[in-house]
Design a protein around this motif. Structure first.
Motif, PDB file in Angstrom:
ATOM      1  N   VAL A  51      -8.198 -20.297  -9.146  1.00 23.02           N
ATOM      2  CA  VAL A  51      -8.101 -19.031  -8.127  1.00 23.02           C
ATOM      3  C   VAL A  51      -9.387 -19.369  -7.087  1.00 23.02           C
ATOM      4  CG1 VAL A  51      -8.547 -16.696  -7.837  1.00 23.02           C
ATOM      5  CG2 VAL A  51      -7.315 -17.437 -10.098  1.00 23.02           C
ATOM      6  N   ARG A  52      -9.009 -19.439  -5.851  1.00 25.34           N
ATOM      7  CA  ARG A  52      -9.909 -19.685  -4.969  1.00 25.34           C
ATOM      8  C   ARG A  52     -10.714 -18.147  -4.299  1.00 25.34           C
ATOM      9  NH1 ARG A  52      -5.869 -22.160  -1.932  1.00 25.34           N
ATOM     10  NH2 ARG A  52      -6.594 -20.878   0.028  1.00 25.34           N
ATOM     11  N   ILE A  53     -11.997 -18.147  -4.050  1.00 25.72           N
ATOM     12  CA  ILE A  53     -12.641 -17.202  -3.958  1.00 25.72           C
ATOM     13  C   ILE A  53     -12.135 -16.458  -2.800  1.00 25.72           C
ATOM     14  CG2 ILE A  53     -15.060 -16.364  -2.886  1.00 25.72           C
ATOM     15  CD1 ILE A  53     -16.110 -18.500  -4.685  1.00 25.72           C
ATOM     16  N   GLY A  54     -11.870 -17.180  -1.521  1.00 18.91           N
ATOM     17  CA  GLY A  54     -11.377 -16.368  -0.431  1.00 18.91           C
ATOM     18  C   GLY A  54      -9.853 -15.714  -0.637  1.00 18.91           C
ATOM     19  N   ILE A  55      -9.195 -16.185  -1.379  1.00 20.95           N
ATOM     20  CA  ILE A  55      -7.774 -15.535  -1.677  1.00 20.95           C
ATOM     21  C   ILE A  55      -7.986 -14.456  -2.787  1.00 20.95           C
ATOM     22  CG2 ILE A  55      -5.451 -16.079  -2.819  1.00 20.95           C
ATOM     23  CD1 ILE A  55      -5.643 -17.303   0.020  1.00 20.95           C
ATOM     24  N   ALA A  56      -8.937 -14.577  -3.619  1.00 17.98           N
ATOM     25  CA  ALA A  56      -9.173 -13.387  -4.719  1.00 17.98           C
ATOM     26  C   ALA A  56      -9.911 -12.358  -3.799  1.00 17.98           C
ATOM     27  CB  ALA A  56      -9.936 -13.881  -5.672  1.00 17.98           C
ATOM     28  N   LEU A  57     -10.605 -12.708  -2.869  1.00 15.24           N
ATOM     29  CA  LEU A  57     -11.497 -11.557  -2.086  1.00 15.24           C
ATOM     30  C   LEU A  57     -10.477 -10.868  -1.369  1.00 15.24           C
ATOM     31  CD1 LEU A  57     -13.929  -9.997  -1.389  1.00 15.24           C
ATOM     32  CD2 LEU A  57     -14.539 -12.251   0.091  1.00 15.24           C
ATOM     33  N   ALA A  58      -9.672 -11.468  -0.517  1.00 14.52           N
ATOM     34  CA  ALA A  58      -8.677 -11.027   0.593  1.00 14.52           C
ATOM     35  C   ALA A  58      -7.639 -10.340  -0.353  1.00 14.52           C
ATOM     36  CB  ALA A  58      -7.944 -12.209   1.155  1.00 14.52           C
ATOM     37  N   SER A  59      -7.183 -10.695  -1.515  1.00 17.23           N
ATOM     38  CA  SER A  59      -6.228  -9.848  -2.151  1.00 17.23           C
ATOM     39  C   SER A  59      -6.930  -8.638  -2.901  1.00 17.23           C
ATOM     40  CB  SER A  59      -5.293 -10.544  -3.493  1.00 17.23           C
ATOM     41  OG  SER A  59      -6.344 -11.143  -4.382  1.00 17.23           O
ATOM     42  N   SER A  60      -7.958  -8.536  -3.270  1.00 17.28           N
ATOM     43  CA  SER A  60      -8.613  -7.418  -3.590  1.00 17.28           C
ATOM     44  C   SER A  60      -8.852  -6.542  -2.528  1.00 17.28           C
ATOM     45  CB  SER A  60     -10.080  -7.869  -4.262  1.00 17.28           C
ATOM     46  OG  SER A  60      -9.831  -8.822  -5.386  1.00 17.28           O
ATOM     47  N   VAL A  61      -9.119  -6.831  -1.439  1.00 18.86           N
ATOM     48  CA  VAL A  61      -9.395  -5.979  -0.062  1.00 18.86           C
ATOM     49  C   VAL A  61      -8.023  -5.434   0.302  1.00 18.86           C
ATOM     50  CG1 VAL A  61      -9.902  -6.000   2.263  1.00 18.86           C
ATOM     51  CG2 VAL A  61     -11.511  -6.978   0.720  1.00 18.86           C
ATOM     52  N   ALA A  62      -6.979  -6.308   0.167  1.00 19.10           N
ATOM     53  CA  ALA A  62      -5.914  -5.737   0.542  1.00 19.10           C
ATOM     54  C   ALA A  62      -5.305  -4.649  -0.426  1.00 19.10           C
ATOM     55  CB  ALA A  62      -4.637  -6.636   0.654  1.00 19.10           C
ATOM     56  N   ARG A  63      -5.536  -4.912  -1.623  1.00 19.15           N
ATOM     57  CA  ARG A  63      -5.126  -3.899  -2.602  1.00 19.15           C
ATOM     58  C   ARG A  63      -5.811  -2.553  -2.544  1.00 19.15           C
ATOM     59  NH1 ARG A  63      -6.290  -5.234  -8.701  1.00 19.15           N
ATOM     60  NH2 ARG A  63      -8.037  -4.083  -8.395  1.00 19.15           N
ATOM     61  N   THR A  64      -7.108  -2.541  -2.243  1.00 22.49           N
ATOM     62  CA  THR A  64      -8.128  -1.551  -1.908  1.00 22.49           C
ATOM     63  C   THR A  64      -7.635  -0.795  -0.877  1.00 22.49           C
ATOM     64  OG1 THR A  64      -9.791  -2.648  -2.934  1.00 22.49           O
ATOM     65  CG2 THR A  64     -10.356  -0.837  -1.743  1.00 22.49           C
ATOM     66  N   VAL A  65      -7.302  -1.322   0.428  1.00 19.48           N
ATOM     67  CA  VAL A  65      -6.920  -0.892   1.559  1.00 19.48           C
ATOM     68  C   VAL A  65      -5.587  -0.134   1.439  1.00 19.48           C
ATOM     69  CG1 VAL A  65      -5.988  -1.239   3.777  1.00 19.48           C
ATOM     70  CG2 VAL A  65      -8.143  -2.384   3.285  1.00 19.48           C
ATOM     71  N   LEU A  66      -5.016  -0.605   0.482  1.00 21.09           N
ATOM     72  CA  LEU A  66      -3.470   0.379   0.309  1.00 21.09           C
ATOM     73  C   LEU A  66      -3.598   1.763  -0.414  1.00 21.09           C
ATOM     74  CD1 LEU A  66      -1.225  -2.710  -0.414  1.00 21.09           C
ATOM     75  CD2 LEU A  66      -1.252  -1.404   1.498  1.00 21.09           C
ATOM     76  N   ARG A  67      -4.976   1.568  -1.184  1.00 20.92           N
ATOM     77  CA  ARG A  67      -5.262   2.837  -1.938  1.00 20.92           C
ATOM     78  C   ARG A  67      -5.851   4.009  -1.113  1.00 20.92           C
ATOM     79  NH1 ARG A  67      -8.451   0.338  -6.119  1.00 20.92           N
ATOM     80  NH2 ARG A  67      -6.941  -1.096  -6.931  1.00 20.92           N
TER      81      ARG A  67
END
Length: 190
Positions: free
Chosen positions: A170-186
């Motif tokens: 897992v790359r840091i940038g992808i993990a960070l971006a996917s975590s932000v995307a998931r949070t923005v949807l909530r």
């Protein structure tokens, strides 16, 4: 129109044990900024703060637009990884930032904390500081990212939402971006 804002905190262990991984961390932050640049909605919502710690924590980039260039994360000549002091600084920093954003009439989403370390704390009392951070009214969602010789049980305790491990590819940038995307949807606001 009221602007929704997601405060995002990248917190990185810069002690001796992490020195070989900081190029990967910096590349991940750049990759994250690239993803944010491609998503117009995210560019208006996401604010980024960068905190580093070893024996002592330091805010190297105060909260600002995620597209703004991030300060390079550099190693420190310190052997300790004082998680407790980092969590204590984060509690004060996040509280200040949330109050400041609300004073500017912004709707603040539940903050996100992205904790990067090998999980090898040198202070035994860190769980108390983490409990105080996660018990706050503006409690951040905590995602842990492990690099190097990871102490998985420790990172599992820290990552209240999710734990990623670099050794899994897992790359840091992808993990960070996917975590932000998931949070923005909530719809969580503080």
């Amino acid at each position: 129109m009221v602007l929704d804002v997601l405060p995002c905190y990248v917190v990185c262990d810069v002690s001796f044990s992490m020195a070989d991984h900081l190029d990967e961390v910096n590349a991940g932050v750049r990759e994250f900024r690239g993803v944010m640049h491609a998503d117009r909605r995210a560019t208006t919502q996401v604010r980024l703060c960068v905190v580093v710690f070893a024996e002592n924590p330091l805010v190297v980039q105060p909260l600002r637009a995620a597209l703004d260039p991030a300060e390079a994360i550099t190693p420190r000549q310190e052997s300790g990884s004082d998680f407790g002091s980092a969590f204590t600084l984060l509690r004060a920093t996040i509280e200040h930032d949330v109050q400041s954003l609300k004073a500017r009439r912004m709707r603040v989403r539940r903050p996100m904390l992205f904790f990067i370390s090998d999980g090898r704390a040198t202070d035994p009392a860190w769980p108390t500081a983490l409990s105080q951070l996660t018990a706050a009214p503006w409690c951040p969602e905590v995602i842990a990212f492990g690099l190097g010789a990871v102490d998985t049980p420790t990172l599992d305790r820290i990552g209240t939402s999710r734990v990623f491990l670099g050794r899994d590819g897992v790359r840091i940038g992808i993990a960070l971006a996917s975590s932000v995307a998931r949070t923005v949807l909530r719809p969580d606001h503080v």
